[in-house]
Design an enzyme around this catalytic site. Structure first.
Site, PDB file in Angstrom:
ATOM      1  N   LYS A 110       0.821  -1.207   0.000  1.00 42.07           N
ATOM      2  CA  LYS A 110       0.000   0.000   0.000  1.00 42.07           C
ATOM      3  C   LYS A 110       0.862   1.268   0.000  1.00 42.07           C
ATOM      4  CE  LYS A 110      -3.992  -2.268   0.786  1.00 42.07           C
ATOM      5  NZ  LYS A 110      -3.610  -3.678   0.912  1.00 42.07           N
TER       6      LYS A 110
HETATM    7  C1  LIG Z   1      -4.270  -4.819   0.511  1.00 40.21           C
HETATM    8  C2  LIG Z   1      -3.461  -6.060   0.464  1.00 40.21           C
HETATM    9  C3  LIG Z   1      -3.753  -7.098  -0.437  1.00 40.21           C
HETATM   10  C4  LIG Z   1      -4.941  -7.047  -1.367  1.00 40.21           C
HETATM   11  O1  LIG Z   1      -4.853  -6.035  -2.330  1.00 40.21           O
HETATM   12  P1  LIG Z   1      -6.159  -5.482  -3.069  1.00 40.21           P
HETATM   13  O2  LIG Z   1      -5.712  -4.355  -3.875  1.00 40.21           O
HETATM   14  O3  LIG Z   1      -7.116  -5.101  -1.978  1.00 40.21           O
HETATM   15  O4  LIG Z   1      -6.695  -6.627  -3.878  1.00 40.21           O
HETATM   16  C5  LIG Z   1      -2.920  -8.193  -0.461  1.00 40.21           C
HETATM   17  N1  LIG Z   1      -1.868  -8.301   0.385  1.00 40.21           N
HETATM   18  C6  LIG Z   1      -1.564  -7.334   1.268  1.00 40.21           C
HETATM   19  C7  LIG Z   1      -0.408  -7.524   2.177  1.00 40.21           C
HETATM   20  C8  LIG Z   1      -2.339  -6.184   1.336  1.00 40.21           C
HETATM   21  O5  LIG Z   1      -2.020  -5.224   2.223  1.00 40.21           O
END
Ligand SMILES: *Cc1c(COP(=O)(O)O)cnc(C)c1O
Length: 498
Positions: A110
């Site tokens: 993120k």
């Molecule tokens: C947010 C997240 C995901 C999923 O990603 P999306 O964009 O919501 O599909 C997978 N792994 C981790 C560690 C995340 O923080």
């Protein structure tokens, strides 16, 4: 380059406006009017660029209101917060490389978007001549919340309030949020699961009375969840970036199609891969990996998004514990031939009856681009353990889901195309579950788990995680869903008085 809403394609606005608003008034999501094309020559040229330059190049195609110099300034500042190249590729064998997206300040992917979003948001306000303060509401299954708090802390003109499910995030994720510093950010635990948190935020967004109260206190609402276009566009970059790296290191030939396997929850990460494909990136299959909450697997295999009779499971990959996958709406919009009234109808069906279906023709298109599978809790553990044993490579639980589903894909199809596994978090973020997967017991507290994992794997613990235990816990309140709106309003009123 203008933007339209998935539920009303006559509304048109600029990228800056789409980023500042976050969500369209009719509940739809903003998408670009068309996809800019990137030629193979451009991808070859990217090989010689730093990551921040690659990012400015791709993002510039979507946000022409920012000139190249400005964008480069933004991406350089954002990605200087990473301890390593934001899009590092780690090759483990002939066919498979991991794209480690977690070398940023909060150790999950993120950070790629949320270190940059504050610049895009404040830059957009400047472009539009907007002076109101922006209140960013975030619903999080753990990683987005911390990344948004960290990205926006002490950013002038913005405040952030995060809501997370009280028992739906890892202990370490909770500590990360409770100890967050900054005069403009706060976090609340909500009694409920992630979907409750997300629905609470969506409801506040749709409430005109709350909007008026906030406006009176000098605030406009926006979102830092992946429903915001400003979250998606930085994610498109690393699909191109990893292709450029594979090309440069001669692991693939010009134009060779590769797979990406993406651990998915709210469908933002993999959707960015789909957009890269629409822009001309040679992709064979996008492999959508889910945990036991496998609503996406069933959708991609059968064409129905069906919540009925579905139980919400808490798993060792909590950032993927999601039943209502918001960004899927953007894909469904594309599949329908960009039919906004059909998309609106389907989303209304989901809301009222908990289910919608796509046509047989749309399903054929979907399956030509995507493969989907899911991993059980036991399979995730076995995958983490056997990969560590075989390659000495340690991965977190979310990435474990992806690898397991990739193995199933390779077995089912015999496809030997080069595959990039999108690695979304540092193993230390989910240390207890990674220790369990390795056949070891979690430590007596978070810090001892981190130390234990470090001893086992020799991967150094990031300082920003090992210091969490010593930091003051500033945000400890647990609230009911019904009280969230009240908290938001009083936060803004208090701020105004200061
Ligand atoms: C947010 C997240 C995901 C999923 O990603 P999306 O964009 O919501 O599909 C997978 N792994 C981790 C560690 C995340 O923080």
């Amino acid at each position: 380059m203008l933007y339209i809403s998935t539920r009303n394609n006559s509304e048109k606005l600029s990228g800056a406006e789409a980023i500042v608003k976050g969500l369209s008034d009719n509940g739809g999501l903003y998408v670009p009017e068309s996809f800019p094309k990137v030629a193979m020559k451009d991808i070859e040229n990217m090989a010689a660029m730093d990551y921040y330059e690659r990012a400015a190049f791709i993002i510039g195609k979507y946000l022409p209101q920012f000139d190249e110099k400005t964008l480069k300034g933004y991406t350089q500042k954002a990605y200087s917060r990473f301890s390593d190249d934001p899009g590092s590729l780690v090759k483990v064998d002939e066919n498979v490389a991991f794209l480690e997206l977690w070398h940023g300040p909060t150790h999950a992917f993120k950070d790629i978007a949320l270190t940059l979003l504050p610049y895009l948001m404040t830059g957009s306000k400047k472009v539009l001549g907007k002076n109101e303060k922006t209140l960013i509401l975030v619903a999080t299954s753990g990683d987005t919340g911390k990344a948004a708090l960290e990205g926006f802390k002490d950013v002038e003109g913005t405040d952030v309030i995060v809501f997370y499910p009280v028992d739906g995030v890892s202990k370490l994720q909770k500590l990360q949020m409770m100890t967050q510093e900054g005069s403009n950010v706060t976090a609340y635990a909500i009694n409920g699961n992630f979907d409750d948190a997300q629905n609470t935020v969506k409801k506040i967004f749709g409430d005109g009375i709350i909007a008026n109260e906030l406006a009176a206190a000098g605030y406009n609402l926006s979102s830092a969840n992946s429903i915001n276009w400003g979250r998606l566009v930085p994610q498109i970059v690393y699909y191109f970036s990893s292709y450029a790296d594979l090309l440069e290191s001669k692991q693939i030939k010009k134009g060779e199609k590769i797979n990406f396997c993406v651990p998915s929850g709210n469908f933002g990460n993999i959707l960015a891969g789909y957009y890269a494909m629409q822009m001309g990136l040679p992709v064979n299959k996008l492999i959508c990996a889910s945990n036991k909450n496998n609503v996406l697997t069933d959708f991609i295999n059968g064409g129905s998004y069906d919540l009925n009779g579905r139980e919400f499971f808490k798993t060792s990959s909590p950032s993927m514990d999601i039943l209502i996958s918001s960004n899927l709406e953007r894909l469904v919009f594309e599949l329908s031939g960009r039919d906004s009234s059909l998309t609106q109808k389907r989303m209304a069906e989901l809301k009222t009856g908990g289910v919608y279906s796509i046509t047989a023709g749309e399903l054929v298109t979907l399956k030509s681009q995507f493969y989907a599978g899911f991993a059980s809790e036991e399979e995730v553990k076995e995958t983490i353990d056997s990969f560590f044993e075989e390659y000495g490579y340690i991965m977190d639980t979310h990435t474990g889901v992806a690898v397991n589903v990739y193995e199933k894909y390779a077995e089912a199809t015999g496809d030997e195309s080069k595959t990039v596994i999108v690695s979304t978090a540092s193993p230390y973020k989910f240390a207890d579950d990674v220790l369990k997967a390795l056949g070891s017991k979690p430590g007596k507290d978070e810090l001892s788990s981190l130390k234990k994992l470090e001893e086992l794997t020799a991967l150094p613990v990031p300082e920003s995680l090992s210091c969490l235990m010593k930091m003051p816990q500033l945000h400890k309140e647990v609230i009911d869903k019904a009280d969230a709106a009240g908290k938001v309003i009083s936060y803004c009123k208090n701020k105004r008085m200061k």
